[in-house]
Scaffold this motif. Structure first.
Motif, PDB file in Angstrom:
ATOM      1  N   ASP A  13       0.909  -1.237   0.022  1.00 35.36           N
ATOM      2  CA  ASP A  13       0.308   0.056   0.107  1.00 35.36           C
ATOM      3  C   ASP A  13       0.957   1.019   0.060  1.00 35.36           C
ATOM      4  OD1 ASP A  13      -2.209  -1.790  -0.047  1.00 35.36           O
ATOM      5  OD2 ASP A  13      -2.681  -1.209   2.070  1.00 35.36           O
ATOM      6  N   SER A  14       1.825   1.337   0.871  1.00 35.10           N
ATOM      7  CA  SER A  14       2.675   2.466   0.872  1.00 35.10           C
ATOM      8  C   SER A  14       3.614   2.643  -0.532  1.00 35.10           C
ATOM      9  CB  SER A  14       3.804   2.475   1.991  1.00 35.10           C
ATOM     10  OG  SER A  14       3.208   2.320   3.023  1.00 35.10           O
ATOM     11  N   ALA A  15       3.962   1.538  -0.984  1.00 33.15           N
ATOM     12  CA  ALA A  15       4.692   1.510  -2.119  1.00 33.15           C
ATOM     13  C   ALA A  15       3.874   2.163  -3.371  1.00 33.15           C
ATOM     14  CB  ALA A  15       5.294   0.292  -2.839  1.00 33.15           C
ATOM     15  N   LEU A  16       2.580   1.736  -3.500  1.00 27.04           N
ATOM     16  CA  LEU A  16       1.558   2.152  -4.250  1.00 27.04           C
ATOM     17  C   LEU A  16       1.208   3.930  -4.195  1.00 27.04           C
ATOM     18  CD1 LEU A  16      -0.996  -0.839  -4.859  1.00 27.04           C
ATOM     19  CD2 LEU A  16       0.662   0.026  -6.628  1.00 27.04           C
ATOM     20  N   LEU A  17       0.991   4.003  -3.249  1.00 24.36           N
ATOM     21  CA  LEU A  17       0.953   5.390  -2.642  1.00 24.36           C
ATOM     22  C   LEU A  17       2.027   6.370  -3.153  1.00 24.36           C
ATOM     23  CD1 LEU A  17      -0.909   7.559  -1.602  1.00 24.36           C
ATOM     24  CD2 LEU A  17       0.044   7.208   0.568  1.00 24.36           C
ATOM     25  N   ALA A  18       3.141   5.770  -2.790  1.00 24.61           N
ATOM     26  CA  ALA A  18       4.366   6.586  -3.384  1.00 24.61           C
ATOM     27  C   ALA A  18       4.505   6.617  -4.831  1.00 24.61           C
ATOM     28  CB  ALA A  18       5.861   6.106  -2.967  1.00 24.61           C
ATOM     29  N   GLN A  19       4.140   5.785  -5.574  1.00 27.25           N
ATOM     30  CA  GLN A  19       4.237   5.615  -6.927  1.00 27.25           C
ATOM     31  C   GLN A  19       3.048   6.805  -7.562  1.00 27.25           C
ATOM     32  OE1 GLN A  19       3.596   1.465  -7.793  1.00 27.25           O
ATOM     33  NE2 GLN A  19       5.800   1.308  -8.230  1.00 27.25           N
ATOM     34  N   THR A  20       2.015   6.550  -7.009  1.00 31.38           N
ATOM     35  CA  THR A  20       0.846   7.163  -7.269  1.00 31.38           C
ATOM     36  C   THR A  20       1.289   8.943  -7.353  1.00 31.38           C
ATOM     37  OG1 THR A  20      -0.743   5.643  -6.901  1.00 31.38           O
ATOM     38  CG2 THR A  20      -1.430   7.885  -7.185  1.00 31.38           C
ATOM     39  N   GLN A  21       1.748   9.203  -6.038  1.00 32.66           N
ATOM     40  CA  GLN A  21       2.148  10.496  -5.910  1.00 32.66           C
ATOM     41  C   GLN A  21       3.371  10.964  -6.777  1.00 32.66           C
ATOM     42  OE1 GLN A  21       2.890   9.989  -1.403  1.00 32.66           O
ATOM     43  NE2 GLN A  21       1.032  11.114  -1.083  1.00 32.66           N
ATOM     44  N   GLY A  22       4.510  10.307  -7.202  1.00 33.66           N
ATOM     45  CA  GLY A  22       5.479  10.353  -8.050  1.00 33.66           C
ATOM     46  C   GLY A  22       4.776  10.512  -9.405  1.00 33.66           C
ATOM     47  N   PHE A  23       3.670   9.952  -9.834  1.00 32.12           N
ATOM     48  CA  PHE A  23       2.999   9.853 -11.153  1.00 32.12           C
ATOM     49  C   PHE A  23       2.418  11.345 -11.190  1.00 32.12           C
ATOM     50  CE2 PHE A  23      -0.875   8.710 -13.496  1.00 32.12           C
ATOM     51  CZ  PHE A  23      -0.444   8.727 -14.837  1.00 32.12           C
ATOM     52  N   ARG A  24       1.731  11.786 -10.026  1.00 26.91           N
ATOM     53  CA  ARG A  24       0.829  12.937 -10.038  1.00 26.91           C
ATOM     54  C   ARG A  24       2.040  14.344 -10.025  1.00 26.91           C
ATOM     55  NH1 ARG A  24      -3.247  11.206  -5.304  1.00 26.91           N
ATOM     56  NH2 ARG A  24      -4.653   9.944  -6.624  1.00 26.91           N
ATOM     57  N   LYS A  25       3.063  14.007  -9.539  1.00 26.03           N
ATOM     58  CA  LYS A  25       4.203  15.158  -9.191  1.00 26.03           C
ATOM     59  C   LYS A  25       4.749  15.505 -10.589  1.00 26.03           C
ATOM     60  CE  LYS A  25       8.367  16.621  -7.176  1.00 26.03           C
ATOM     61  NZ  LYS A  25       8.119  17.881  -7.836  1.00 26.03           N
ATOM     62  N   ALA A  66      -7.578  17.082 -12.177  1.00 31.90           N
ATOM     63  CA  ALA A  66      -7.558  15.824 -12.698  1.00 31.90           C
ATOM     64  C   ALA A  66      -6.147  15.158 -12.289  1.00 31.90           C
ATOM     65  CB  ALA A  66      -7.612  15.725 -14.297  1.00 31.90           C
ATOM     66  N   ILE A  67      -5.394  15.974 -11.954  1.00 29.94           N
ATOM     67  CA  ILE A  67      -3.954  15.281 -11.437  1.00 29.94           C
ATOM     68  C   ILE A  67      -4.240  14.648 -10.100  1.00 29.94           C
ATOM     69  CG2 ILE A  67      -1.538  16.066 -10.916  1.00 29.94           C
ATOM     70  CD1 ILE A  67      -1.565  17.903 -13.046  1.00 29.94           C
ATOM     71  N   ALA A  68      -4.788  15.624  -9.224  1.00 38.25           N
ATOM     72  CA  ALA A  68      -4.900  14.986  -7.854  1.00 38.25           C
ATOM     73  C   ALA A  68      -5.865  13.581  -7.947  1.00 38.25           C
ATOM     74  CB  ALA A  68      -5.692  16.035  -7.055  1.00 38.25           C
ATOM     75  N   GLN A  69      -6.540  13.356  -8.683  1.00 38.10           N
ATOM     76  CA  GLN A  69      -7.488  12.274  -9.088  1.00 38.10           C
ATOM     77  C   GLN A  69      -6.700  10.927  -9.912  1.00 38.10           C
ATOM     78  OE1 GLN A  69     -10.907  14.220 -10.894  1.00 38.10           O
ATOM     79  NE2 GLN A  69     -11.570  15.121  -8.982  1.00 38.10           N
ATOM     80  N   ALA A  70      -5.681  11.367 -10.246  1.00 39.51           N
ATOM     81  CA  ALA A  70      -4.927  10.258 -11.173  1.00 39.51           C
ATOM     82  C   ALA A  70      -4.569   9.011 -10.264  1.00 39.51           C
ATOM     83  CB  ALA A  70      -3.900  10.870 -11.836  1.00 39.51           C
ATOM     84  N   ARG A  71      -4.768   8.105 -10.992  1.00 40.11           N
ATOM     85  CA  ARG A  71      -4.191   6.837 -10.304  1.00 40.11           C
ATOM     86  C   ARG A  71      -3.225   6.501 -11.388  1.00 40.11           C
ATOM     87  NH1 ARG A  71     -10.141   4.423 -10.202  1.00 40.11           N
ATOM     88  NH2 ARG A  71      -9.345   4.518 -12.370  1.00 40.11           N
ATOM     89  N   LEU A  72      -2.372   5.285 -11.099  1.00 42.10           N
ATOM     90  CA  LEU A  72      -1.415   4.729 -12.083  1.00 42.10           C
ATOM     91  C   LEU A  72      -1.940   4.102 -13.392  1.00 42.10           C
ATOM     92  CD1 LEU A  72       0.992   3.068  -9.369  1.00 42.10           C
ATOM     93  CD2 LEU A  72       1.451   5.221 -10.748  1.00 42.10           C
ATOM     94  N   SER A  73      -3.057   3.779 -13.532  1.00 38.47           N
ATOM     95  CA  SER A  73      -3.562   3.034 -14.520  1.00 38.47           C
ATOM     96  C   SER A  73      -4.215   4.142 -15.513  1.00 38.47           C
ATOM     97  CB  SER A  73      -4.866   2.253 -14.198  1.00 38.47           C
ATOM     98  OG  SER A  73      -5.795   2.874 -13.375  1.00 38.47           O
ATOM     99  N   ASP A  74      -4.315   5.466 -15.080  1.00 43.76           N
ATOM    100  CA  ASP A  74      -4.873   6.578 -16.001  1.00 43.76           C
ATOM    101  C   ASP A  74      -3.762   7.234 -16.984  1.00 43.76           C
ATOM    102  OD1 ASP A  74      -7.314   6.786 -14.878  1.00 43.76           O
ATOM    103  OD2 ASP A  74      -6.719   7.647 -13.181  1.00 43.76           O
TER     104      ASP A  74
END
Length: 133
Positions: A13-25, A66-74
């Motif tokens: 869960d922590s790794a996925l959150l970090a990846q998602t935050q990186g993707f958004r950044k 939309a950036i704040a709502q983005a998921r890795l699959s988007d």
């Protein structure tokens, strides 16, 4: 076994959150670079850059929510509806300019190398250099 499973689950869960935050950044950094490099006459083009998920935006109001709502699959789409944006990006101004704009061999004097491609190249170079993987 239950504690180990919970520990692994928390790590995932922590790794996925970090990846998602990186993707958004990365998306936000790219948008900010494109906006900063966009030449300003009236400012309409700079204000119109809009972000959508998985499709071209339907309303070009400069929203980046939309950036704040983005998921890795988007797929994050940064777009504008201004018809003159390709001229600025690709140097398609006629020489001499019909509008009286000062150009450099068909390129904008304010953005002679465009704004989108150069921003993406800069973001790629930055993250390639600063990647921890």
């Amino acid at each position: 076994m239950g504690r180990f499973s919970a520990t692994v689950g928390n790590f995932v869960d922590s790794a996925l959150l970090a990846q998602t935050q990186g993707f958004r950044k990365i998306a936000l950094d790219t948008l900010n670079k494109v906006q900063k490099k966009t030449p300003v006459d009236s400012g309409a083009l700079r204000r119109s850059w809009t972000v959508a998920l998985n499709a071209v935006p339907s309303n070009y109001d400069g929203s980046q929510i939309a950036i704040a709502q983005a998921r890795l699959s988007d797929t994050i789409v940064i777009a504008t509806d201004k018809p003159y944006a390709p001229m600025l990006e690709y140097g398609l101004y006629p020489t001499p300019s019909k509008t009286g704009k000062v150009t450099m061999q068909g390129y904008s004097s304010q953005a002679p190398r465009g704004m989108i491609r150069i921003s993406v190249d800069e973001i790629n170079a930055y993250y390639a250099q600063h990647s921890t993987l």
